[in-house]
Design a protein around this motif. Structure first.
Motif: not given
Length: 199
Positions: A60-62, A64, A68, A79, A83, A99, A171
């Protein structure tokens, strides 16, 4: 309790934690640590060295582009409060990355990171931090709580938070488990910590 009920309880537990964390909102300030508060126990610094045995079905890559993390095989990805939320099929264990923006990039001491996590979650379901350990991947904070749903008796919930400050953002990798899955938490934290990368 049937399997379907268990699943919804697990999803509700982690979703509650995520929503409480996000309730801090933009401009979250570092908490002031008071000696009058509850004592925090620091455990000896041990590295997360348990061999990874879980497989990932993907990464999973954020959106923004800030981090990851691996998607554990079989987990459902949704979600909650903006998040990512990853839940095992039976709902007994889930994890998320949250975050928290800070007012400055000044590195926070370990005890302040613990206080920040506690401040963000202390209004939720009996959340209590237990111990914290400095590890190469950040600061690992163990916690306990309970999940109340309707007229049911509260269910014990526990887990770990892996806190990592990057500039003006902290984080939090939050892992939550119902009682029957609590033994999976240490290995899950190790596995996820190895897959977590900041971009």
């Amino acid at each position: 309790m049937n399997r379907r009920s268990l699943g919804w309880m697990g999803i509700a537990a982690i979703a509650l934690l995520v929503s409480l964390l996000l309730g801090a909102g933009p401009g979250f300030r570092s908490p002031t640590v008071s000696s009058g508060g509850a004592a925090l126990a620091q455990t000896p610094a041990d590295e997360l060295t348990v061999e990874t045995t879980s497989n990932f079905s993907g990464i999973y890559e954020d959106p923004q582009g800030t981090f990851q993390i691996g998607i554990l095989d079989g987990t459902t990805t949704t979600t909650a409060g903006g998040s990512p939320l990853f839940t095992l099929p039976d709902g007994s264990l889930a994890y998320s990355i949250v975050q928290l923006p800070l007012d400055s990039e000044t590195p926070l001491p370990d005890v302040t990171l613990v206080a920040l996590a506690n401040q963000a979650l202390n209004n939720g379901e009996g959340f209590q931090t237990q111990t914290f350990t400095s590890v190469p991947q950040g600061l690992q904070i163990d916690w306990t709580g309970r999940l109340s749903q309707g007229n049911r008796s509260p269910q014990p919930v526990s887990g770990s938070i892996l806190a990592n400050q990057r500039g003006a953002t902290v984080y939090l990798l939050v892992v939550a488990a119902l009682e029957e899955a609590s033994a999976q938490v240490p290995q899950t934290v190790v596995t996820l910590a190895e897959s977590l990368e900041f971009l």
